[in-house]
Design an enzyme around this catalytic site. Structure first.
Site, short mmCIF file in Angstrom:
data_model
loop_
_atom_site.label_atom_id
_atom_site.label_comp_id
_atom_site.label_asym_id
_atom_site.label_seq_id
_atom_site.Cartn_x
_atom_site.Cartn_y
_atom_site.Cartn_z
N ASP A 171 3.72 9.05 1.53
CA ASP A 171 2.43 8.79 2.18
C ASP A 171 1.32 8.80 1.12
O ASP A 171 1.15 9.79 0.42
CB ASP A 171 2.18 9.90 3.21
CG ASP A 171 0.98 9.61 4.09
OD1 ASP A 171 0.23 8.67 3.77
OD2 ASP A 171 0.79 10.34 5.08
N HIS A 218 -1.86 8.86 1.70
CA HIS A 218 -3.13 9.34 2.27
C HIS A 218 -3.46 10.77 1.84
O HIS A 218 -3.66 11.66 2.67
CB HIS A 218 -3.10 9.24 3.79
CG HIS A 218 -2.92 7.85 4.29
ND1 HIS A 218 -1.68 7.27 4.48
CD2 HIS A 218 -3.83 6.89 4.61
CE1 HIS A 218 -1.83 6.02 4.90
NE2 HIS A 218 -3.12 5.77 4.99
N CYS A 240 -4.68 2.31 0.83
CA CYS A 240 -3.32 2.80 1.10
C CYS A 240 -2.25 1.73 0.91
O CYS A 240 -1.20 1.99 0.33
CB CYS A 240 -3.22 3.46 2.48
SG CYS A 240 -3.72 2.45 3.87
#
Length: 345
Positions: free
Chosen positions: A239, A241, A34
């Site tokens: 993001d 993820h 990430c």
């Protein structure tokens, strides 16, 4: 307008089924990549500003210019892209990170700086300001370093001594003859011990407002995000993820690009939840941009109730030249301590 700006950012997420890193390593970065993806996002924003301009927008279905695909190709998940997950993970080994290990903001900044030296097309000057201090003299020296020769006549080899990696050759030559290398400035910071000190919040908000802002990489412990702005007391972020399949060029050699743009409203979180270990990024295309940025940072110190996140100085303070200033002896525990200070991994 805000949604269009967000959608136009290059959005890099976890991917699966890409060629194995290092030939035998992982084929997915789910669970560990990430911060590497956030590093790609902040750097991609710098390349977009560099090659397409801050006002460029991506519109679904609209044919994009070649430079857009050149930028995107620099981040595709294969070993020979300048800033691919493969390059970042393998370059990180030199920073003491095994492949598949979690990075903090400082590590990814250091790795991107090394990778940028191979990107002759973008010809960026990347500066990482350590010790919470930005030294203007160092940056000017870096951005003007290519141009020690006076005029083109003194540099007859300028046209022939660089390979342009398949990109337009004249662009590279033209850039090398200008007097300022576009600057990517990354500032790793620690804004508190276990949580962000409220006194820094106003300053952080002001950084997002600057036209030179590339955003901030950081997040919550072990969960990195790319922060691009704020509304009220909430940060707006992209993001990484989400695991998507790796993308291959289609039969006509074109790269399907929709999965690299976040087409739903972006995520938000309270500023108070931000992990105190972050890296702030800025892009200064010209010397004027840099001078303007310096003026804005100086004005920030006058904002009431806002604590400066870093210091801006003309030249290196004398106490910096002594490497023992932190009483660091070269044993590993000190190196680890410094690493933890910036990375909180």
């Amino acid at each position: 307008e805000i949604l269009l700006d967000v959608t136009s950012r290059l959005w890099f997420t976890y991917r699966k089924n890409f060629p194995a890193i290092g030939g035998t390593g992982p084929t997915s970065d789910t669970g560990w990549g990430c911060m590497l993806r956030c590093g790609q996002m902040i750097f991609a924003q710098a390349l977009v500003c560099r090659h397409l301009g801050r006002d460029w927008r991506w519109i679904k279905g609209k044919r994009q210019m070649d430079n857009y695909f050149n930028v995107l190709n620099a981040f595709i998940d294969k070993k020979d892209s300048y800033y691919s997950i493969h390059q970042i993970a393998q370059m990180g080994v030199g920073e003491g990170k095994s492949i598949g290990q979690w990075y903090g903001p400082n590590t990814v900044a250091q790795v991107l700086k090394k990778l940028a030296t191979f990107d002759t097309w973008s010809s960026l000057a990347v500066h990482i300001a350590m010790d919470n201090t930005v030294v203007m003299e160092e940056i000017r020296r870096l951005c003007q370093s290519n141009f020690a020769c006076a005029g083109a006549a003194a540099c007859p080899a300028v046209e022939s001594d660089v390979l342009y990696n398949g990109y337009p050759e004249d662009a590279g030559v033209r850039d090398r003859l200008s007097l300022w290398k576009p600057l990517v400035l990354l500032i790793p910071l620690r804004l508190g011990l276990t949580e962000i000190n409220e006194a820094y919040i106003e300053t952080l908000k002001h950084c997002f407002m600057m036209p030179q802002s590339l955003g901030v990489i950081g997040g919550k412990p072990n969960s990195a995000h790319y922060f691009i702005g704020y509304v009220g007391e909430e940060l707006i972020y992209l993001d990484p993820h989400t695991t998507q399949p790796a993308v291959e060029p289609n039969d006509s050699g074109c790269l399907p690009d929709e999965s690299f743009h976040c087409q739903h409203p972006p995520c938000r979180m309270s500023i108070a939840e931000l992990d105190p270990s972050i890296a702030v990024g800025f892009f200064c295309n010209t010397e004027e941009d840099f001078n303007d940025w310096c003026q804005q940072i100086k004005k920030l110190s006058l904002v009431r109730g806002a604590l400066p996140m870093f210091e801006l100085v003309e030249r290196q303070p004398s106490h910096f030249s002594n490497p023992d200033v932190l009483n660091l002896t070269p044993d590993s525990s000190d190196a680890d301590r410094l690493e933890r200070f910036f990375d909180s991994e």
